[in-house]
Write a protein that holds these residues in place. Structure first.
Motif, PDB file in Angstrom:
ATOM      1  N   TYR A   1      -9.036  -0.299  -0.924  1.00  0.00           N
ATOM      2  CA  TYR A   1      -8.872  -0.237  -2.384  1.00  0.00           C
ATOM      3  C   TYR A   1      -7.511   0.361  -2.735  1.00  0.00           C
ATOM      4  N   GLY A   2      -7.125   1.389  -1.995  1.00  0.00           N
ATOM      5  CA  GLY A   2      -5.829   2.003  -2.239  1.00  0.00           C
ATOM      6  C   GLY A   2      -4.671   1.078  -1.921  1.00  0.00           C
ATOM      7  N   VAL A   3      -4.793   0.297  -0.848  1.00  0.00           N
ATOM      8  CA  VAL A   3      -3.728  -0.653  -0.500  1.00  0.00           C
ATOM      9  C   VAL A   3      -3.595  -1.721  -1.579  1.00  0.00           C
ATOM     10  N   LEU A   4      -4.739  -2.238  -2.051  1.00  0.00           N
ATOM     11  CA  LEU A   4      -4.689  -3.213  -3.142  1.00  0.00           C
ATOM     12  C   LEU A   4      -4.073  -2.584  -4.392  1.00  0.00           C
ATOM     13  N   GLY A   5      -4.433  -1.325  -4.660  1.00  0.00           N
ATOM     14  CA  GLY A   5      -3.835  -0.630  -5.793  1.00  0.00           C
ATOM     15  C   GLY A   5      -2.336  -0.480  -5.642  1.00  0.00           C
ATOM     16  N   LEU A   6      -1.876  -0.198  -4.423  1.00  0.00           N
ATOM     17  CA  LEU A   6      -0.431  -0.080  -4.190  1.00  0.00           C
ATOM     18  C   LEU A   6       0.279  -1.395  -4.499  1.00  0.00           C
ATOM     19  N   PHE A   7      -0.195  -2.488  -3.929  1.00  0.00           N
ATOM     20  CA  PHE A   7       0.460  -3.781  -4.139  1.00  0.00           C
ATOM     21  C   PHE A   7       0.410  -4.192  -5.612  1.00  0.00           C
ATOM     22  N   TRP A   8      -0.755  -4.017  -6.230  1.00  0.00           N
ATOM     23  CA  TRP A   8      -0.901  -4.476  -7.616  1.00  0.00           C
ATOM     24  C   TRP A   8      -0.022  -3.664  -8.565  1.00  0.00           C
ATOM     25  N   THR A   9      -0.027  -2.348  -8.435  1.00  0.00           N
ATOM     26  CA  THR A   9       0.768  -1.517  -9.341  1.00  0.00           C
ATOM     27  C   THR A   9       2.269  -1.716  -9.112  1.00  0.00           C
TER      28      THR A   9
END
Length: 716
Positions: A451-459
């Motif tokens: 979830y954090g990795v997806l948050g990194l890429f998306w943000t």
């Protein structure tokens, strides 16, 4: 078959003449980025906000369960941290037998396990300064008599009346001390120690220096880090000067493009033609030499030594043909596309003019940089806290299980460090093993990290999209101002920023999500390729390479599509899909102009980066290496351990600065280009529908405005 070919040939001219999509229609009320617009892609906006809320919750969970002190502070054998809590005045860890670290475990394993070694460790206030060892005849004495002031290197529970031999058997005191220096919170021996261990502690009669040489070679980072810190302390202001030079050169290059764009493009084109011509000449010379020698590929045959093919005439003949074809194609392109090259040069000049009118846009990358630092920093801290979540676990450990009474000890079984040890084994201890992986947060650790990795890429992609859309809105307001600079809005950049955040957060999140999913797929594929690299057969490697190539192409296409979609969003305020479709159709109706402008812009920006980075690199090299003499006392180069360090720092900083400035200029060129294409389709140059393009483009296209330049404007 002939009938089919005839039908195809009849169809081809119509297909070639067809224009994808419908041309933009004239709108008398249109004057640049529209003011009356509504929120776009609301569903995606809501999903993005919900995702950000969940991202914050993940950070809170990580903060509650995580313990980053295990990374920031060293631990002793009981798992207690040194430098905090009860050991606040004891920030360093002392290893009782540092030789066991060097002999039993390599440095990579030590680092992965928190620099833990199979020897007792104790928190100390300072590292030992002189070599010392307990002699055999001192075993029968007490700890207080033998150790004296060195008793602070023993465990706190050791009584001064305890016999030395008993304290050594139980691992409560060190057998010897070595002069050490603190590094990474641990006491590591100094190099070149002229000290020999007692006879009963020697390993193959080696000295201490030989015994720890491998360890010191691996963790020599202490001396290197100190020297690096000293170099930065001595040269930081000169590095800032170099970065200031890079900033000035980047800004000067962009502002001067309106004067030197045409000569630069001509120079680059002539340079490429000259390089290809020299390549043709060189290949011809080599072909003649090997032809006269009679060296042919039929004599050589097939070989895996590819360098041998340089000695046959067919190789140089093939290279000659390829270079000649490239030279011919480039010349034909220059002949047939010269008009479009002139349009590209005129747009570059207009982009330089736009940047000069709105200098604040050049410093917008600082806003993007700050937002990116926040996104990456939040992810890094969250990932660190998640990785360090869990309760400490302790196990039984004995340095030597062959000691009488230690044969049946429960080694590696869990224990309580606060409970007394009732065992016949004298050196049995309850030591720290690691952190548990049980519990709600620990069981979901992998999912939370994903979830954090997806948050990194998306943000991160959303922040980049925000910057592109804001800059596009500002530069579009410049193009669609009929009288420049009078009709340009007062604060175009801030107005575009507020407008984008207020209405188009969802559209930016939509485009960023699509790009993020492709990038994550690429990361997963790279991970799979890395894990299976040793066991792959040629067919599997070929398939994975094909997938990687396809994903790379898809990512490039999505970036291109998103970039132009954000420009249309900034101008017309429509949702992402409609804007992407309109931008793509507009570009496809002018595909030759797109290709020419893209390549000319890439060449110019590459030349600019080369000029800025190369100039700063050369100046830094001559200054920091001391090759510039006679500058005076105030401008002397500092005395450095590694003079290449500030040089590399200056070069990397210059590249980052140049990339930031030129990314703004590239966005300006793309925005003005789309506006120019819209202008051609919307208007016809009449008094009612005058062109907004500059006079240079009107001259190139052979068009003119009937509307007067000074007083009369468009009808409202």
């Amino acid at each position: 078959m002939q009938c089919f070919l005839i039908k195809v040939l009849r169809f081809l001219p119509a297909a070639v003449r067809s224009r994808p999509g419908n041309s933009a229609k004239y709108d008398p009320s249109f004057r640049g980025p529209i003011k009356n617009r509504g929120c776009t892609d609301i569903i995606c906006c809501v999903l993005f906000l919900i995702f950000i809320l969940g991202y914050i919750i993940v950070g809170l969970v990580a903060w509650v369960y995580g313990d980053p002190r295990q990374v920031l502070y060293p631990r002793n054998s009981t798992g207690a941290y040194c430098g905090v809590g009860d050991n606040k005045d004891k920030p360093y860890v002392l290893y009782f037998d540092i030789l066991s670290c060097a002999a039993a475990i390599n440095i990579i394993s030590i680092a992965e396990n928190g620099l833990q070694c199979p020897t007792p460790q104790v928190c100390v206030s300072s590292c030992p300064l002189a070599p010392w060892a307990v002699e055999v005849f001192q075993f029968s004495k007490t700890v207080g008599e033998v150790y004296g002031e060195r008793r602070n290197f023993c465990l706190p529970a050791v009584s001064p009346d305890m016999i030395v031999e008993e304290s050594l058997q139980k691992g409560l005191c060190p057998r010897f001390l070595l002069p050490s220096t603190p590094a990474l919170g641990r006491c590591f021996p100094l190099p070149n120690i002229n000290f020999t261990l007692p006879e009963d502690l020697r390993i193959n009669n080696t000295t201490v220096s030989n015994g720890i040489s491998g360890l010191l070679d691996s963790i020599n980072a202490r001396d290197v880090s100190v020297k690096i810190f000293e170099d930065f302390a001595q040269s930081w202001y000169w590095i800032l000067v170099a970065l200031g030079v890079a900033l000035a050169l980047s800004l000067l290059f962009i502002l001067l493009l309106r004067l030197v764009a045409a000569p630069l493009v001509l120079l680059l084109i002539v340079g490429v033609l000259a390089v290809l011509a020299y390549g043709i000449y060189h290949c011809w010379q080599q072909y003649q030499v090997f032809r006269d020698k009679g060296a042919s590929i039929t004599q050589l045959g097939f070989t895996t030594n590819f360098s041998a093919y340089q000695s046959v005439k067919e190789t140089w003949l093939a290279a000659l043909i390829v270079l000649a074809v490239l030279e011919g194609i480039l010349l034909l392109m220059l002949i047939f596309l010269r008009q479009r090259i002139r349009i590209a040069i005129a747009l570059l000049k207009e982009a330089s003019r736009a940047v000069g009118q709105m200098m604040s846009t050049m410093f917008y990358p600082l806003v993007t940089f700050v937002l990116l630092v926040i996104c990456i920093g939040y992810w890094a801290v969250t990932a660190l806290y998640l990785a360090t979540s869990g309760q400490p676990q302790y196990i039984y450990w004995a340095s030597n299980t062959s000691t009488p009474g230690c044969e049946n000890v429960p080694v590696n079984m869990t224990c309580d460090p606060m409970a007394p040890l009732n065992s016949s084994c004298p050196n049995l201890k309850c030591v720290f093993k690691g952190y548990s992986t049980t519990g709600l947060a620990q069981r979901s650790l992998f999912n939370l990290q994903i979830y954090g990795v997806l948050g990194l890429f998306w943000t991160v992609n959303w922040v980049l999209a925000l910057g592109q859309c804001v800059l596009a809105g500002a530069f579009a307001s410049f193009y669609w101002a009929f009288h420049k600079p009078r009709d340009i809005p007062t604060f175009p950049l801030s107005s575009a920023f507020i407008r984008t955040l207020r209405y188009h957060t969802g559209s930016l999140a939509f485009g960023a999500l699509i790009l993020s999913l492709v990038q994550i797929a690429r990361v997963i594929l790279e991970y799979i390729d890395h894990k299976l690299r040793g066991s792959q057969n040629p067919v599997a490697r070929c398939i994975i390479c094909c997938f990687k190539c396809c994903l790379w192409c898809l990512e490039k296409f999505i970036k291109f599509l998103n970039r132009n979609a954000y420009i249309m969003i900034a101008i017309y305020g429509k949702n992402f899909c409609v804007s992407a479709k309109n931008a793509f159709m507009l570009l496809m109706r002018n595909v030759l102009r797109v290709v020419v402008l893209d390549k000319v812009t890439d060449l110019l920006l590459f030349f600019g980066k080369l000029l800025v980075v190369g100039g700063v690199g050369v100046l830094s090299f001559f200054f920091f290496s001391g090759r510039i003499k006679g500058l005076g006392k105030d401008f002397e180069n500092p005395n450095l351990n590694y003079y290449w360090l500030p040089i590399m720092t200056s070069i990397m900083g210059a590249y980052v600065i140049a990339s930031g400035f030129f990314s703004v200029f590239g966005m300006c060129v793309d925005t003005l280009f789309l506006c120019f294409l819209e202008d051609l389709e919307r208007n016809d140059g009449s008094q009612e529908r005058p062109y907004y393009m500059p006079k240079a483009l009107l001259k190139i296209l052979g068009k003119k405005n009937e509307a007067p330049t000074g007083g009369k404007t468009r009808k409202k």
